[in-house]
Design a protein around this motif. Structure first.
Motif, short mmCIF file in Angstrom:
data_model
loop_
_atom_site.label_atom_id
_atom_site.label_comp_id
_atom_site.label_asym_id
_atom_site.label_seq_id
_atom_site.Cartn_x
_atom_site.Cartn_y
_atom_site.Cartn_z
N ILE A 1 -11.91 -5.73 9.49
CA ILE A 1 -11.87 -4.82 8.20
C ILE A 1 -10.55 -4.04 8.54
CG2 ILE A 1 -12.42 -3.30 6.53
CD1 ILE A 1 -15.29 -4.69 6.76
N SER A 2 -10.30 -3.21 9.68
CA SER A 2 -9.23 -2.63 10.06
C SER A 2 -8.12 -3.14 10.15
CB SER A 2 -9.50 -1.55 11.28
OG SER A 2 -10.53 -0.85 11.14
N HIS A 3 -7.99 -4.23 10.75
CA HIS A 3 -7.01 -5.28 10.99
C HIS A 3 -6.38 -5.71 9.70
CE1 HIS A 3 -4.25 -8.13 12.79
NE2 HIS A 3 -4.79 -9.32 12.33
N LEU A 4 -7.31 -6.23 8.75
CA LEU A 4 -6.96 -6.53 7.38
C LEU A 4 -6.30 -5.52 6.59
CD1 LEU A 4 -10.13 -8.85 6.40
CD2 LEU A 4 -7.70 -9.53 6.80
N ILE A 5 -6.75 -4.39 6.65
CA ILE A 5 -6.28 -3.19 6.18
C ILE A 5 -4.85 -2.75 6.57
CG2 ILE A 5 -6.30 -0.46 5.64
CD1 ILE A 5 -9.21 -1.15 5.48
N ALA A 6 -4.69 -2.85 7.93
CA ALA A 6 -3.31 -2.67 8.83
C ALA A 6 -2.30 -3.82 8.29
CB ALA A 6 -3.42 -2.54 10.17
N CYS A 7 -2.97 -4.85 7.83
CA CYS A 7 -1.87 -6.10 7.53
C CYS A 7 -1.54 -6.19 6.23
CB CYS A 7 -2.50 -7.45 8.01
SG CYS A 7 -2.68 -7.82 9.64
N GLN A 8 -1.98 -5.41 5.25
CA GLN A 8 -1.51 -5.35 3.99
C GLN A 8 -0.17 -5.19 3.91
OE1 GLN A 8 -3.43 -6.31 1.27
NE2 GLN A 8 -4.84 -6.81 3.08
N PRO A 9 0.88 -5.84 2.74
CA PRO A 9 1.95 -5.56 2.67
C PRO A 9 2.55 -4.38 2.25
CG PRO A 9 1.50 -7.21 1.16
CD PRO A 9 0.09 -7.00 2.01
N VAL A 10 1.63 -3.90 1.17
CA VAL A 10 1.79 -2.53 0.25
C VAL A 10 0.97 -1.48 0.66
CG1 VAL A 10 2.35 -1.68 -1.98
CG2 VAL A 10 3.17 -3.91 -1.17
N ALA A 11 1.23 -0.45 0.91
CA ALA A 11 0.26 0.67 1.18
C ALA A 11 -0.58 0.84 -0.02
CB ALA A 11 1.02 1.98 1.40
#
Length: 175
Positions: free
Chosen positions: A118-128
């Motif tokens: 989940i942390s990886h998915l959050i980090a990979c989001q294009p917009v903050a």
């Protein structure tokens, strides 16, 4: 030798009825038979002296071993039986504790892998903004604890005063 099969004949014996072959085969003809045919023929013949002696010797050894085992077996006293039961109960408790520990470790490993993903998915989001939304909707760590009340006495008094201020005298600041 002909290919015609003759059924075995019943003969009276000390063991009851015993089947024998109708046709007697010489040892030379017996050697010429295929192994399966030879075993079928010999199944209805009397066993040789060596086979009979070996069978009797093995039966005698088995009977002797059974007698020796029965001599070695001594009934346990009540104290020894209670001690054995306590030992078995202790072993059962240890095995149960090991199983609980294995389950706990598996659960922790799963939660850590899930949080990492989940942390990886959050980090990979294009917009903050999308990352913040995803983190709010799907937190990396599953919070099962009751958060309770984190306010101390002073903060609680301050919050209660703010809630009771219906006219907004405390929060309205006009200069």
């Amino acid at each position: 030798m002909s290919n015609k099969k003759l059924p075995p004949v019943k003969n009276g014996d000390e063991e009851g009825l015993r089947f024998t072959n109708r046709k007697k085969i010489s040892p030379a003809e017996l050697k010429k038979l295929a192994p399966q045919q030879r075993s079928r023929y010999l199944a209805y013949e009397e066993p040789s002296k060596e086979v009979t002696d070996a069978r009797q010797a093995s039966m005698k050894r088995l009977i002797d071993q059974k007698k020796q085992y029965e001599k070695q077996f001594v009934p346990l006293s009540n104290e020894e039986e209670e001690e054995r039961d306590k030992h078995a109960k202790l072993i059962g408790q240890l095995k149960a504790a090991e199983a609980r520990n294995r389950l706990r470790i598996m659960r922790l490993r799963y939660q850590a892998n899930r949080a990492q993903e989940i942390s990886h998915l959050i980090a990979c989001q294009p917009v903050a903004l999308k990352a913040v939304r995803l983190q709010a909707l799907v937190p990396p760590y599953f919070e099962m604890k009751d958060k309770g009340d984190n306010l101390d006495k002073f903060d609680r008094k301050r919050v209660e005063d703010l809630l009771e201020d219906a006219k907004g005298l405390i929060t309205n600041r006009t200069s």
